[in-house]
Design a protein around this motif. Structure first.
Motif, mmCIF file in Angstrom:
data_model
loop_
_atom_site.group_PDB
_atom_site.id
_atom_site.type_symbol
_atom_site.label_atom_id
_atom_site.label_comp_id
_atom_site.label_asym_id
_atom_site.label_seq_id
_atom_site.Cartn_x
_atom_site.Cartn_y
_atom_site.Cartn_z
ATOM 1 N N ARG A 181 0.832 -1.218 0.000
ATOM 2 C CA ARG A 181 0.000 0.000 0.000
ATOM 3 C C ARG A 181 0.859 1.257 0.000
ATOM 4 N NH1 ARG A 181 -5.292 -1.219 0.617
ATOM 5 N NH2 ARG A 181 -5.697 -3.360 1.340
ATOM 6 N N GLN A 228 -4.835 -7.241 -5.746
ATOM 7 C CA GLN A 228 -6.067 -6.662 -5.200
ATOM 8 C C GLN A 228 -5.843 -5.217 -4.756
ATOM 9 O OE1 GLN A 228 -9.149 -7.840 -5.234
ATOM 10 N NE2 GLN A 228 -9.823 -5.918 -4.292
ATOM 11 N N LYS A 258 -5.747 -2.895 -7.664
ATOM 12 C CA LYS A 258 -7.116 -2.707 -8.170
ATOM 13 C C LYS A 258 -7.862 -1.693 -7.301
ATOM 14 C CE LYS A 258 -10.714 -5.705 -10.055
ATOM 15 N NZ LYS A 258 -11.203 -7.108 -10.132
ATOM 16 N N GLU A 259 -7.747 -1.859 -5.986
ATOM 17 C CA GLU A 259 -8.398 -0.940 -5.034
ATOM 18 C C GLU A 259 -7.917 0.494 -5.232
ATOM 19 O OE1 GLU A 259 -7.824 -2.006 -0.941
ATOM 20 O OE2 GLU A 259 -8.513 -4.066 -1.266
#
Length: 406
Positions: free
Chosen positions: A140, A198, A201-202
């Motif tokens: 992140r 994922q 994508k987020e």
């Protein structure tokens, strides 16, 4: 003259523990003292000097650089995450980006936080969950600046050295423990791969490219005897391809990272499984020049292992390839001959998209300490003086032009 593609990735690789220095919360740090090994200590102080080091990278015309994140800095105690360390690695990848250098990030390069190892390490049933939690935080933070990820560096080297041969911490000698760590690594990669995708994508970021860095050797038969040929086939599958097959079946490889250094010469005297899987030539048949650690120099083996990867139909990045040598002319000959074999494999249909030399600089070479000199850049460990070797300048011309003299 050999011509490489215009969009080819050229660069070198490092790992955090080997160059940063003072990774006091890592399992290797305490093990060095317990095992009476040469201490890693301040290493190359790259944690402080990364900006200057990346200026050198830029001056050498590299357009890519592989580095690793030190998990024990990010999570020095279980569940306690260091914002300062996380910001440091954000700054590191931004420093590369600002110089036009593609960061390629490794999440696990042999070392673990000491708390993780003390609670069972990669044998603990919670190990995958712990690793993925760390991956979540790092991904992140770095996703806006990073496209290429290696989840795990050389899983087979780690679990064989640490859990079968007993050479690295925790110095176990158990086939069953090795198999358990092998399985946990496979699971950890699959979970991390899916998580990283994922997160991108987020965050509405273009999909990343995720792989492992797979250690591969050229496995060569000493003669044409049936036992040797049988052993070669078994070892190619088990040592080089088994993990890749598993991850490919789970569709969790966007490319394949290859770490290649040497030849494994097979000479088997009996049909016993131990001989078939492990016995090597002790009779100095087919002698080759060796690096300063005694590893055979076998450039044609790189083309051989790359051709074995054609079946996956995936891009390949040479994530490590290099030599420890006292003679820098030998270093350039090594690079030149291995690059010629990379190009040969490309002519035969392998989609190689990059080459990263190991290593950018001399560094702490694990249980071998500071003796082996792999670097394009010489490090004086007393003064931390960096000196660019002539081999690095010759490689820089290839990086700039994409041209290699045949």
């Amino acid at each position: 003259m050999i011509q490489f593609p215009k969009d080819f990735y050229w660069g070198a690789a490092t790992s955090s523990y080997q160059v940063e220095g003072n990774n006091v919360n890592a399992d290797w740090w305490s093990w060095e003292a317990q095992a009476g090994k040469e201490p890693s200590g301040p290493a190359c102080r790259h944690y402080e000097f990364y900006e200057q080091d990346f200026d050198l990278v830029k001056s050498l015309n590299h357009n890519a650089h592989r580095l690793s994140i030190e998990w024990s800095r990010i999570e020095p105690r279980e569940g306690e995450f260091s914002e300062e360390a996380l910001q440091h690695y954000i700054n590191v990848v931004k420093a590369l980006r600002s110089r036009g250098i593609e960061p390629m990030v490794t999440l696990h390069h042999f070392t673990n936080p000491l708390w993780f190892s003390n609670s069972g390490g990669w044998l603990n049933p919670r190990c995958v969950k712990r690793f993925v939690r760390y991956c979540d935080l790092v991904t992140r933070a770095l996703a806006p600046y990073v496209h290429f990820w290696f989840t795990i560096n050389e899983p087979s080297v780690y679990f064989s050295h640490a859990y079968l041969w007993g050479m690295w911490p925790p110095q176990e000698k158990s086939f069953f423990k090795m198999k358990a760590v092998h399985d946990h690594f496979n699971e950890a990669h699959i979970e991390a791969y899916r998580l990283i995708h994922q997160i991108y994508k987020e965050l509405n970021i273009a999909p990343p490219a995720v792989s492992i860095a797979q250690h591969m050797q050229a496995i060569v038969s000493c003669d044409r005897g049936l036992k040797n040929r049988w052993a070669v086939a078994m070892r190619k599958q088990l040592y080089n391809l088994e993990i890749l097959d598993h991850l490919a079946r789970h569709k969790t490889l966007d490319f394949i990272g290859v770490n290649y250094y040497s030849r494994h010469l097979v000479h088997v005297h009996s049909w016993w499984i131990g001989n078939l899987l492990m016995e090597t030539c002790k009779d100095n048949h087919h002698p080759l020049n060796k690096n300063s650690l005694g590893w055979d120099i076998y450039p044609q083996g790189l083309a051989q292992v790359l051709l074995d990867l054609k079946k996956y139909d995936l891009p390949v990045i040479i994530s490590e390839n290099g030599i420890c040598a006292t003679d820098d002319n030998g270093r350039w000959e090594y690079i030149q001959s291995h690059l010629a074999n990379v190009h040969l494999s490309m002519q035969q249909g392998v989609n190689v998209s990059g080459y990263l030399y190991w290593s950018l600089m001399d560094n702490f070479e694990w249980a071998h300490g500071y003796g082996p000199r792999f670097g394009l850049i010489d490090i004086d460990y007393d003064t931390q003086q960096r000196t660019i070797r002539e081999s690095a300048r010759k490689f820089a011309k290839v990086c700039q032009t994409g041209m290699l003299e045949a």
